[in-house]
Scaffold this motif. Sequence first.
Motif, PDB file in Angstrom:
ATOM      1  N   CYS A 157       0.814  -1.214   0.000  1.00  0.00           N
ATOM      2  CA  CYS A 157       0.000   0.000   0.000  1.00  0.00           C
ATOM      3  C   CYS A 157       0.848   1.265   0.000  1.00  0.00           C
ATOM      4  O   CYS A 157       1.763   1.409   0.807  1.00  0.00           O
ATOM      5  CB  CYS A 157      -0.920  -0.017   1.217  1.00  0.00           C
ATOM      6  SG  CYS A 157      -2.118   1.330   1.228  1.00  0.00           S
ATOM      7  N   GLN A 158       0.499   2.179  -0.895  1.00  0.00           N
ATOM      8  CA  GLN A 158       1.124   3.486  -0.979  1.00  0.00           C
ATOM      9  C   GLN A 158       0.038   4.563  -0.991  1.00  0.00           C
ATOM     10  O   GLN A 158       0.037   5.469  -1.806  1.00  0.00           O
ATOM     11  CB  GLN A 158       1.987   3.560  -2.249  1.00  0.00           C
ATOM     12  CG  GLN A 158       3.066   2.516  -2.303  1.00  0.00           C
ATOM     13  CD  GLN A 158       3.847   2.529  -3.610  1.00  0.00           C
ATOM     14  OE1 GLN A 158       3.757   3.453  -4.413  1.00  0.00           O
ATOM     15  NE2 GLN A 158       4.615   1.481  -3.830  1.00  0.00           N
ATOM     16  N   SER A 159      -0.913   4.437  -0.057  1.00  0.00           N
ATOM     17  CA  SER A 159      -2.081   5.320  -0.061  1.00  0.00           C
ATOM     18  C   SER A 159      -1.762   6.760   0.310  1.00  0.00           C
ATOM     19  O   SER A 159      -2.522   7.662  -0.028  1.00  0.00           O
ATOM     20  CB  SER A 159      -3.169   4.777   0.867  1.00  0.00           C
ATOM     21  OG  SER A 159      -2.706   4.715   2.194  1.00  0.00           O
ATOM     22  N   ALA A 160      -0.651   7.007   0.985  1.00  0.00           N
ATOM     23  CA  ALA A 160      -0.319   8.370   1.408  1.00  0.00           C
ATOM     24  C   ALA A 160       0.476   9.135   0.353  1.00  0.00           C
ATOM     25  O   ALA A 160       0.762  10.317   0.535  1.00  0.00           O
ATOM     26  CB  ALA A 160       0.469   8.323   2.712  1.00  0.00           C
ATOM     27  N   ASN A 161       0.823   8.499  -0.750  1.00  0.00           N
ATOM     28  CA  ASN A 161       1.589   9.165  -1.808  1.00  0.00           C
ATOM     29  C   ASN A 161       0.731  10.162  -2.569  1.00  0.00           C
ATOM     30  O   ASN A 161      -0.493  10.097  -2.539  1.00  0.00           O
ATOM     31  CB  ASN A 161       2.128   8.130  -2.798  1.00  0.00           C
ATOM     32  CG  ASN A 161       3.239   7.295  -2.211  1.00  0.00           C
ATOM     33  OD1 ASN A 161       3.630   7.463  -1.064  1.00  0.00           O
ATOM     34  ND2 ASN A 161       3.746   6.380  -3.008  1.00  0.00           N
ATOM     35  N   GLN A 178      -8.064  -3.816  -0.928  1.00  0.00           N
ATOM     36  CA  GLN A 178      -9.329  -3.207  -0.509  1.00  0.00           C
ATOM     37  C   GLN A 178      -9.113  -2.240   0.653  1.00  0.00           C
ATOM     38  O   GLN A 178      -9.619  -1.114   0.628  1.00  0.00           O
ATOM     39  CB  GLN A 178     -10.339  -4.290  -0.115  1.00  0.00           C
ATOM     40  CG  GLN A 178     -10.889  -5.055  -1.293  1.00  0.00           C
ATOM     41  CD  GLN A 178     -11.754  -6.233  -0.858  1.00  0.00           C
ATOM     42  OE1 GLN A 178     -11.416  -6.978   0.060  1.00  0.00           O
ATOM     43  NE2 GLN A 178     -12.888  -6.391  -1.545  1.00  0.00           N
ATOM     44  N   PHE A 179      -8.351  -2.645   1.669  1.00  0.00           N
ATOM     45  CA  PHE A 179      -8.115  -1.752   2.805  1.00  0.00           C
ATOM     46  C   PHE A 179      -7.245  -0.570   2.410  1.00  0.00           C
ATOM     47  O   PHE A 179      -7.438   0.538   2.911  1.00  0.00           O
ATOM     48  CB  PHE A 179      -7.536  -2.522   3.996  1.00  0.00           C
ATOM     49  CG  PHE A 179      -8.603  -3.182   4.825  1.00  0.00           C
ATOM     50  CD1 PHE A 179      -9.298  -2.464   5.783  1.00  0.00           C
ATOM     51  CD2 PHE A 179      -8.942  -4.499   4.612  1.00  0.00           C
ATOM     52  CE1 PHE A 179     -10.306  -3.054   6.529  1.00  0.00           C
ATOM     53  CE2 PHE A 179      -9.947  -5.113   5.352  1.00  0.00           C
ATOM     54  CZ  PHE A 179     -10.631  -4.376   6.320  1.00  0.00           C
ATOM     55  N   CYS A 180      -6.320  -0.778   1.491  1.00  0.00           N
ATOM     56  CA  CYS A 180      -5.514   0.331   0.982  1.00  0.00           C
ATOM     57  C   CYS A 180      -6.419   1.348   0.286  1.00  0.00           C
ATOM     58  O   CYS A 180      -6.314   2.553   0.523  1.00  0.00           O
ATOM     59  CB  CYS A 180      -4.446  -0.201   0.032  1.00  0.00           C
ATOM     60  SG  CYS A 180      -3.275   1.038  -0.547  1.00  0.00           S
ATOM     61  N   ALA A 181      -7.313   0.868  -0.569  1.00  0.00           N
ATOM     62  CA  ALA A 181      -8.236   1.752  -1.292  1.00  0.00           C
ATOM     63  C   ALA A 181      -9.105   2.548  -0.319  1.00  0.00           C
ATOM     64  O   ALA A 181      -9.345   3.743  -0.520  1.00  0.00           O
ATOM     65  CB  ALA A 181      -9.107   0.945  -2.246  1.00  0.00           C
ATOM     66  N   LYS A 182      -9.575   1.871   0.734  1.00  0.00           N
ATOM     67  CA  LYS A 182     -10.432   2.551   1.722  1.00  0.00           C
ATOM     68  C   LYS A 182      -9.683   3.672   2.437  1.00  0.00           C
ATOM     69  O   LYS A 182     -10.292   4.613   2.923  1.00  0.00           O
ATOM     70  CB  LYS A 182     -10.957   1.541   2.744  1.00  0.00           C
ATOM     71  CG  LYS A 182     -12.049   0.648   2.195  1.00  0.00           C
ATOM     72  CD  LYS A 182     -12.383  -0.529   3.105  1.00  0.00           C
ATOM     73  CE  LYS A 182     -12.564  -0.220   4.545  1.00  0.00           C
ATOM     74  NZ  LYS A 182     -13.916   0.180   4.931  1.00  0.00           N
ATOM     75  N   GLY A 183      -8.348   3.612   2.455  1.00  0.00           N
ATOM     76  CA  GLY A 183      -7.549   4.646   3.115  1.00  0.00           C
ATOM     77  C   GLY A 183      -7.162   5.797   2.204  1.00  0.00           C
ATOM     78  O   GLY A 183      -6.462   6.711   2.630  1.00  0.00           O
ATOM     79  N   CYS A 184      -7.617   5.772   0.973  1.00  0.00           N
ATOM     80  CA  CYS A 184      -7.260   6.829   0.019  1.00  0.00           C
ATOM     81  C   CYS A 184      -8.219   8.012   0.111  1.00  0.00           C
ATOM     82  O   CYS A 184      -9.408   7.836   0.388  1.00  0.00           O
ATOM     83  CB  CYS A 184      -7.267   6.268  -1.406  1.00  0.00           C
ATOM     84  SG  CYS A 184      -5.938   5.089  -1.684  1.00  0.00           S
ATOM     85  N   ASP A 185      -7.691   9.187  -0.141  1.00  0.00           N
ATOM     86  CA  ASP A 185      -8.493  10.412  -0.062  1.00  0.00           C
ATOM     87  C   ASP A 185      -9.573  10.497  -1.128  1.00  0.00           C
ATOM     88  O   ASP A 185     -10.597  11.139  -0.921  1.00  0.00           O
ATOM     89  CB  ASP A 185      -7.592  11.652  -0.192  1.00  0.00           C
ATOM     90  CG  ASP A 185      -6.681  11.842   1.010  1.00  0.00           C
ATOM     91  OD1 ASP A 185      -6.992  11.295   2.092  1.00  0.00           O
ATOM     92  OD2 ASP A 185      -5.662  12.539   0.865  1.00  0.00           O
ATOM     93  N   ASP A 186      -9.356   9.869  -2.284  1.00  0.00           N
ATOM     94  CA  ASP A 186     -10.254  10.055  -3.419  1.00  0.00           C
ATOM     95  C   ASP A 186     -11.431   9.091  -3.464  1.00  0.00           C
ATOM     96  O   ASP A 186     -12.216   9.133  -4.403  1.00  0.00           O
ATOM     97  CB  ASP A 186      -9.464   9.940  -4.728  1.00  0.00           C
ATOM     98  CG  ASP A 186      -8.453  11.059  -4.868  1.00  0.00           C
ATOM     99  OD1 ASP A 186      -8.793  12.205  -4.527  1.00  0.00           O
ATOM    100  OD2 ASP A 186      -7.319  10.788  -5.296  1.00  0.00           O
ATOM    101  N   ILE A 187     -11.575   8.245  -2.466  1.00  0.00           N
ATOM    102  CA  ILE A 187     -12.686   7.295  -2.469  1.00  0.00           C
ATOM    103  C   ILE A 187     -13.901   7.930  -1.785  1.00  0.00           C
ATOM    104  O   ILE A 187     -13.767   8.626  -0.784  1.00  0.00           O
ATOM    105  CB  ILE A 187     -12.285   5.957  -1.812  1.00  0.00           C
ATOM    106  CG1 ILE A 187     -13.314   4.884  -2.141  1.00  0.00           C
ATOM    107  CG2 ILE A 187     -12.046   6.111  -0.323  1.00  0.00           C
ATOM    108  CD1 ILE A 187     -12.839   3.477  -1.873  1.00  0.00           C
ATOM    109  N   SER A 188     -15.075   7.711  -2.357  1.00  0.00           N
ATOM    110  CA  SER A 188     -16.304   8.253  -1.767  1.00  0.00           C
ATOM    111  C   SER A 188     -16.843   7.271  -0.723  1.00  0.00           C
ATOM    112  O   SER A 188     -16.467   6.093  -0.707  1.00  0.00           O
ATOM    113  CB  SER A 188     -17.358   8.481  -2.851  1.00  0.00           C
ATOM    114  OG  SER A 188     -17.846   7.234  -3.327  1.00  0.00           O
ATOM    115  N   SER A 189     -17.726   7.752   0.113  1.00  0.00           N
ATOM    116  CA  SER A 189     -18.331   6.869   1.120  1.00  0.00           C
ATOM    117  C   SER A 189     -19.158   5.775   0.437  1.00  0.00           C
ATOM    118  O   SER A 189     -19.200   4.629   0.909  1.00  0.00           O
ATOM    119  CB  SER A 189     -19.174   7.661   2.117  1.00  0.00           C
ATOM    120  OG  SER A 189     -20.200   8.366   1.446  1.00  0.00           O
TER     121      SER A 189
END
Length: 139
Positions: free
Chosen positions: A52-56, A113-124
């Motif tokens: 996961c590189q969700s903070a990049n 899936q958990f990486c994606a959930k931690g991304c800023d661009d994902i909607s609720s």
Amino acid sequence: MQAGTVLLHKSFMFADGATKDKYLVVLGKAQGTVLAAKTTSKGHRYRNDFGCQSANQYPAFFLPAKSCCLPLNTWICLGDFYELKEDALIGGITSGNVFRVGLLGDTFTRDVQFCAKGCDDISSHQESIIDSSLAPAQN
């Protein structure tokens, strides 16, 4: 179509209207909608650190070559999420425009899936699609 399915879409349409062959990873499915992320093997924007590189600046999940069904170093791009109609994807499979390449497997799928959930661009709404389709945890 289950989470973790890797598809090759032979004429994937981008937001600017351009089309190109593109690998997609299914993140979840709910009520006829498939949530997917595109991939790239061009890593100039990304780190070569597994996972996961969700903070990049460009959030992604890195899978090294041959760690799954993908033969090249691959980044699952988590800055854009695509809500696709399941019946259209199935129609694409039937017509030969979309191909099932393989599965990531439960462990990689859940991690992505958990990486994606931690991304800023994902909607609720998109998070809820993932939540309804979480891959099983391995013991």
